[in-house]
Design a protein around this motif. Structure first.
Motif, mmCIF file in Angstrom:
data_model
loop_
_atom_site.group_PDB
_atom_site.id
_atom_site.type_symbol
_atom_site.label_atom_id
_atom_site.label_comp_id
_atom_site.label_asym_id
_atom_site.label_seq_id
_atom_site.Cartn_x
_atom_site.Cartn_y
_atom_site.Cartn_z
ATOM 1 N N ALA A 81 -68.532 -22.909 74.438
ATOM 2 C CA ALA A 81 -68.329 -22.424 75.806
ATOM 3 C C ALA A 81 -67.441 -23.354 76.632
ATOM 4 N N GLY A 82 -67.125 -24.547 76.093
ATOM 5 C CA GLY A 82 -66.263 -25.482 76.806
ATOM 6 C C GLY A 82 -67.001 -26.399 77.753
ATOM 7 N N LEU A 83 -68.340 -26.402 77.700
ATOM 8 C CA LEU A 83 -69.107 -27.240 78.614
ATOM 9 C C LEU A 83 -68.871 -28.726 78.362
ATOM 10 N N GLY A 84 -68.731 -29.099 77.124
ATOM 11 C CA GLY A 84 -68.529 -30.504 76.783
ATOM 12 C C GLY A 84 -68.154 -30.638 75.320
ATOM 13 N N TRP A 85 -68.051 -31.882 74.865
ATOM 14 C CA TRP A 85 -67.711 -32.141 73.466
ATOM 15 C C TRP A 85 -68.961 -32.632 72.733
ATOM 16 N N GLY A 86 -68.904 -32.642 71.424
ATOM 17 C CA GLY A 86 -70.046 -33.121 70.655
ATOM 18 C C GLY A 86 -69.717 -33.213 69.184
ATOM 19 N N ARG A 87 -70.717 -33.651 68.430
ATOM 20 C CA ARG A 87 -70.561 -33.802 66.977
ATOM 21 C C ARG A 87 -71.459 -32.796 66.278
ATOM 22 N N LEU A 88 -70.870 -32.071 65.326
ATOM 23 C CA LEU A 88 -71.582 -31.018 64.604
ATOM 24 C C LEU A 88 -71.270 -31.117 63.118
ATOM 25 N N PRO A 89 -72.165 -30.613 62.270
ATOM 26 C CA PRO A 89 -71.878 -30.630 60.829
ATOM 27 C C PRO A 89 -70.695 -29.710 60.515
ATOM 28 N N TYR A 90 -69.847 -30.168 59.595
ATOM 29 C CA TYR A 90 -68.622 -29.425 59.283
ATOM 30 C C TYR A 90 -68.934 -28.025 58.780
ATOM 31 N N TRP A 91 -70.017 -27.863 57.992
ATOM 32 C CA TRP A 91 -70.337 -26.542 57.465
ATOM 33 C C TRP A 91 -70.594 -25.536 58.581
ATOM 34 N N GLN A 92 -71.062 -26.012 59.731
ATOM 35 C CA GLN A 92 -71.370 -25.117 60.837
ATOM 36 C C GLN A 92 -70.126 -24.713 61.623
ATOM 37 N N VAL A 93 -69.108 -25.581 61.661
ATOM 38 C CA VAL A 93 -67.930 -25.321 62.513
ATOM 39 C C VAL A 93 -66.669 -25.037 61.714
ATOM 40 N N GLU A 94 -66.764 -24.985 60.392
ATOM 41 C CA GLU A 94 -65.564 -24.801 59.575
ATOM 42 C C GLU A 94 -64.781 -23.549 59.997
ATOM 43 N N ARG A 95 -65.472 -22.430 60.165
ATOM 44 C CA ARG A 95 -64.786 -21.191 60.542
ATOM 45 C C ARG A 95 -64.215 -21.282 61.956
ATOM 46 N N ASP A 96 -64.952 -21.913 62.869
ATOM 47 C CA ASP A 96 -64.440 -22.086 64.235
ATOM 48 C C ASP A 96 -63.161 -22.902 64.243
ATOM 49 N N LEU A 97 -63.084 -23.925 63.409
ATOM 50 C CA LEU A 97 -61.885 -24.752 63.328
ATOM 51 C C LEU A 97 -60.727 -23.965 62.724
ATOM 52 N N LEU A 98 -60.997 -23.223 61.660
ATOM 53 C CA LEU A 98 -59.946 -22.444 61.012
ATOM 54 C C LEU A 98 -59.381 -21.369 61.940
ATOM 55 N N GLU A 99 -60.247 -20.777 62.744
ATOM 56 C CA GLU A 99 -59.820 -19.679 63.613
ATOM 57 C C GLU A 99 -59.441 -20.133 65.019
ATOM 58 N N GLY A 100 -59.476 -21.460 65.252
ATOM 59 C CA GLY A 100 -58.944 -22.004 66.495
ATOM 60 C C GLY A 100 -59.875 -22.004 67.685
ATOM 61 N N ARG A 101 -61.132 -21.666 67.515
ATOM 62 C CA ARG A 101 -62.066 -21.699 68.644
ATOM 63 C C ARG A 101 -62.472 -23.121 68.992
#
Length: 302
Positions: A236-256
């Motif tokens: 949502a853009g509220l802030g930054w943080g650290r997350l496991p790569y398996w959880q955000v892999e698709r978000d990174l690939l699709e630019g979110r």
């Protein structure tokens, strides 16, 4: 003679130390205080040492008592582990498999391992919880689960056996429109700039990490109770943080989401943390739990 030592004497010794007095120890053991005092006196006579200094208001461990306390605890732990293993060898299939998993661990692997277990044990019901930080270890110690998946090196207990599974990659990310995500390639983000922005972090549901923070760099924080909420707030853009790569892999690939360009959170803003399958040494594992463990180890190694 030291050969005359009994497990009961050692258990009474450890219980008295843990409860703070002979009286409290007797209450915890459901015995009269005179019987507890007699057992400690016999133990001291057989060892030829005074374990407690009784000159004050409360009995205090002597130097020798402190030195032997670790040995007594270790002996009792090993005996309990042997008893649990023997019980497990003769036990039938369990009715339920209870499991608490760290939020950083891939849930898809858990599902795959549970499905493999159910191929051989379809009658076993499953109780699964996902908790952050000290949650999995606390569940084991409280008896709420038979197995747990624990990540990192911060949550250990001598009563718990750990089996390494795999390394989990953790990445620092922000939403594509966040100020930290719009830097040019040649502008590395310094830790001081990270601290200027709200950081989304998890709250430990237990007291095991009381007084400690893990990876918190910013004085501005949004503390949340679950990994899915953390993920949603970062998206949502509220802030930054650290997350496991398996959880955000698709978000990174699709630019979110965008991986932050910083060297203060590991190379390429990523670090690794080890994951372990854990169980209590004094609690036997049934055949379904052992089958799940073998399946998870195989899946994590692929």
């Amino acid at each position: 003679m030291i050969d005359a030592l009994t497990l009961d004497q050692l258990r009474i010794f450890v219980t008295v130390v843990g409860s703070g007095s002979f009286r409290s120890g007797a209450a915890r053991l459901s015995r009269v205080q005179s019987a507890v005092s007699h057992a400690i006196a016999n133990l001291e006579a057989e060892l030829g040492l005074a374990l407690f200094d009784r000159s004050g208001h409360r009995p205090m461990l002597t130097v020798e008592g402190k030195a032997l306390l670790a040995n007594a605890r270790d002996i009792l732990l090993r005996v309990d582990a042997m008893r649990a293993r023997a019980h497990g060898l003769g036990e039938g299939v369990e009715l339920e498999l209870s499991l608490v998993v760290d939020t950083l661990f891939p849930t898809a692997w858990i599902g795959e391992a549970l499905e493999a277990m159910r191929q051989d044990y379809p009658s076993v019901s499953i109780r699964l919880a996902v908790e952050p930080l000290g949650g999995p270890l606390a569940a084991l110690l409280a008896g709420r689960s038979v197995l747990a998946v624990i990540t990192g090196e911060s949550f250990r207990d001598p009563r718990v056996s750990l089996q390494a599974l795999s390394s989990i990659e953790i990445v620092a990310v922000a939403a594509a429109g966040h100020a930290l995500a719009t830097r040019s390639d040649d502008q590395a983000i310094e830790v001081a700039e990270l601290a200027d922005h709200l950081q989304i972090v998890l709250v430990d549901p237990t007291t095991l990490s009381e007084g400690r923070d893990f990876g918190v760099l910013s004085p501005q924080t949004c503390r949340v109770g679950g990994q899915d909420t953390k993920h949603a707030m970062i998206l949502a853009g509220l802030g930054w943080g650290r997350l496991p790569y398996w959880q955000v892999e698709r978000d990174l690939l699709e630019g979110r989401l965008v991986r932050l360009r910083t060297k203060d959170l590991g190379r390429h803003a990523r670090t690794g943390t080890e994951a372990y399958l854990a169980h209590r040494l004094d609690r036997p594992l049934g055949p379904a739990a052992r089958a799940f463990g073998r399946a998870l180890e195989r899946i994590a190694a692929e």
